[in-house]
Design a protein around this motif. Sequence first.
Motif, mmCIF file in Angstrom:
data_model
loop_
_atom_site.group_PDB
_atom_site.id
_atom_site.type_symbol
_atom_site.label_atom_id
_atom_site.label_comp_id
_atom_site.label_asym_id
_atom_site.label_seq_id
_atom_site.Cartn_x
_atom_site.Cartn_y
_atom_site.Cartn_z
ATOM 1 N N UNK A 14 26.706 -8.115 53.221
ATOM 2 C CA UNK A 14 27.182 -8.981 54.287
ATOM 3 C C UNK A 14 28.046 -10.138 53.857
ATOM 4 N N UNK A 15 28.427 -10.209 52.600
ATOM 5 C CA UNK A 15 29.299 -11.272 52.133
ATOM 6 C C UNK A 15 30.624 -11.203 52.885
ATOM 7 N N UNK A 16 30.965 -12.272 53.594
ATOM 8 C CA UNK A 16 32.195 -12.257 54.397
ATOM 9 C C UNK A 16 33.448 -12.192 53.524
ATOM 10 N N UNK A 17 33.297 -12.421 52.214
ATOM 11 C CA UNK A 17 34.452 -12.307 51.312
ATOM 12 C C UNK A 17 34.680 -10.864 50.890
ATOM 13 N N UNK A 18 33.710 -10.004 51.200
ATOM 14 C CA UNK A 18 33.822 -8.595 50.822
ATOM 15 C C UNK A 18 34.956 -7.947 51.614
ATOM 16 N N UNK A 19 35.966 -7.381 50.948
ATOM 17 C CA UNK A 19 37.086 -6.788 51.691
ATOM 18 C C UNK A 19 36.648 -5.556 52.470
ATOM 19 N N UNK A 20 37.243 -5.397 53.647
ATOM 20 C CA UNK A 20 36.950 -4.212 54.444
ATOM 21 C C UNK A 20 37.511 -2.980 53.757
ATOM 22 N N UNK A 21 36.938 -1.824 54.076
ATOM 23 C CA UNK A 21 37.410 -0.570 53.500
ATOM 24 C C UNK A 21 38.856 -0.319 53.916
ATOM 25 N N UNK A 22 39.597 0.307 53.009
ATOM 26 C CA UNK A 22 40.979 0.673 53.326
ATOM 27 C C UNK A 22 41.074 2.007 54.056
ATOM 28 N N UNK A 23 39.981 2.735 54.168
ATOM 29 C CA UNK A 23 40.012 3.999 54.886
ATOM 30 C C UNK A 23 40.446 5.156 54.013
ATOM 31 N N UNK A 24 40.094 6.332 54.446
ATOM 32 C CA UNK A 24 40.453 7.547 53.726
ATOM 33 C C UNK A 24 41.950 7.821 53.834
ATOM 34 N N UNK A 25 42.515 8.434 52.793
ATOM 35 C CA UNK A 25 43.916 8.859 52.853
ATOM 36 C C UNK A 25 44.079 10.174 53.599
ATOM 37 N N UNK A 26 42.960 10.806 53.935
ATOM 38 C CA UNK A 26 42.980 12.091 54.637
ATOM 39 C C UNK A 26 42.829 11.877 56.133
ATOM 40 N N UNK A 27 43.676 12.563 56.912
ATOM 41 C CA UNK A 27 43.587 12.500 58.359
ATOM 42 C C UNK A 27 43.321 13.875 58.946
ATOM 43 N N UNK A 28 42.333 13.960 59.841
ATOM 44 C CA UNK A 28 42.058 15.203 60.556
ATOM 45 C C UNK A 28 42.703 15.121 61.928
ATOM 46 N N UNK A 29 43.500 16.127 62.272
ATOM 47 C CA UNK A 29 44.299 16.090 63.500
ATOM 48 C C UNK A 29 43.465 16.537 64.687
ATOM 49 N N UNK A 30 43.449 15.677 65.708
ATOM 50 C CA UNK A 30 42.769 15.969 66.969
ATOM 51 C C UNK A 30 43.805 16.426 67.988
ATOM 52 N N UNK A 31 43.612 17.600 68.556
ATOM 53 C CA UNK A 31 44.574 18.156 69.513
ATOM 54 C C UNK A 31 44.395 17.511 70.881
ATOM 55 N N UNK A 32 45.092 16.408 71.103
ATOM 56 C CA UNK A 32 45.072 15.774 72.425
ATOM 57 C C UNK A 32 46.201 16.273 73.306
ATOM 58 N N UNK A 33 47.197 16.965 72.704
ATOM 59 C CA UNK A 33 48.293 17.565 73.463
ATOM 60 C C UNK A 33 48.536 18.976 72.930
ATOM 61 N N UNK A 34 49.184 19.789 73.752
ATOM 62 C CA UNK A 34 49.525 21.141 73.306
ATOM 63 C C UNK A 34 50.882 21.134 72.609
ATOM 64 N N UNK A 35 51.392 22.314 72.279
ATOM 65 C CA UNK A 35 52.640 22.423 71.529
ATOM 66 C C UNK A 35 53.826 21.832 72.281
ATOM 67 N N UNK A 36 53.732 21.809 73.609
ATOM 68 C CA UNK A 36 54.810 21.257 74.423
ATOM 69 C C UNK A 36 54.639 19.766 74.682
ATOM 70 N N UNK A 37 53.572 19.193 74.180
ATOM 71 C CA UNK A 37 53.325 17.771 74.376
ATOM 72 C C UNK A 37 52.544 17.441 75.626
#
Length: 459
Positions: free
Chosen positions: A361-384
């Motif tokens: 809980x040290x407020x000086x602790x930097x937040x995570x930078x996140x993974x370099x990998x992204x998983x794609x969520x299909x919110x639109x089809x091929x036509x958008x």
Amino acid sequence: MRFGVNYTPSVGWFHSWLDFSCSETARDLEAIASLGADHVRIFPLWPVVQPNRTLIRASALEDVARVVDIAASFGLDVNVDALQGHLSSFDFLPSWLDSWHRRNMFTDPDVVDSTAAYVHALAAAVGDRPNLLGITIGNEVNQFAHAPHPSPHDITAAEGHAWAARMVAAARSGLSSGASGPSGLEARHPSDASRASGSGSAPAPLVTVAQYDAAWYDDAQPFGPEHAADHGDATVTHSWVFNGSAAVHGALGAGSVRHGEYLLQLAAAWNRDAARPNWLQEVGAPTNVVDVAEAGSFTEQTIRHALDVQHLLGVTWWCSHDVSRSLADFPELEYDLGLLTNDGRVKPTGERFREVATASGDTRRPASTGSELGLVLDDVDAAGAPLPMTRADSAPGGRFAAAWLALAEEHGRGPQVVLRSRLGDTPLLAARGITTCVDVPSDASTSTPLAVAHPATMP
């Protein structure tokens, strides 16, 4: 990095606002501070503060401000929720909004005006407190907009956006009028996930919008992911494994102890600003699906996995104290959610929370930078064109949820989530630190997506 607790008063539960006691509140908050928490989230009852559409009780606002001041004496910052609204299966709508006076809480002009006036007044009442973490518009107000609520106030997604924008503006206006520091809080705040605990030197208080997880898992819920990401100053999630996660994966299965992490990553996919803070504002160990003997381990694993999420503002556990069994008609799980017993003893979950909060809980602790990998969520089809079942696919048991979990277990942390509709936004991907995007495998294992459970529907 913030560690906090949702404050459930040990005496009288939230009915304690009817006869507020400074001494009982101080005893509770001192116990919470002993757990290593740096903030609490508090819940004034809307009908107590605004019993008539044109009456906002000054004494009730003073009680809220007193809680903020008492919390400061124990080194705790405070987030104040405005519209309760709904708590632990009980609705607290004012009488001027129900029965003979029923009107749509989200669209009726007089109701919206009066609700905004209350949000403004509440924010103004606490806006000058140096330990004010922020204002949340209300606790899971989206549950009023659709089933399984027995009497929903039906709206469209567009009407939900208009309502949320109005309430956020009211909160910012109230903070401006109540603050003694710089004005201009009605403008969107710059994202900042590093706030100093209890110091009085923190940035301007946050304004946030909180939704229960149907916003991400139920395609029929009018409040959706965009409402969380487009309004306020942080994207807020509430993670509860009674939603089907524990049924699919078991209480200590990866899909349960990583559910908070997953929901944070899923919600962040809609953030337009890569640096927007993400806040796990509510998460707990519900004993209807997590055995008491496993609750401590569940607590620790859930928090540690959440710490891997980029720009994590904090984790706020539900809740501080067990509900007293002298109070009737709560779902059984509500009587055992506390980190502390009703008489103030620290439970095993409280010990685990304290250990993690003290170590991380040290407020000086930097937040995570996140993974370099992204998983794609299909919110639109091929036509958008928008796809109709994106949220169901993301729910526990859905194909996307299963694919995300498989990658999380393979790599030791969950991937970030990338909307297909934003796959071409190269600057945004770069700002998020994502270098590789992958699709859900065509042969991804899955089970039948489960309907999103709501605690009010449980025994």
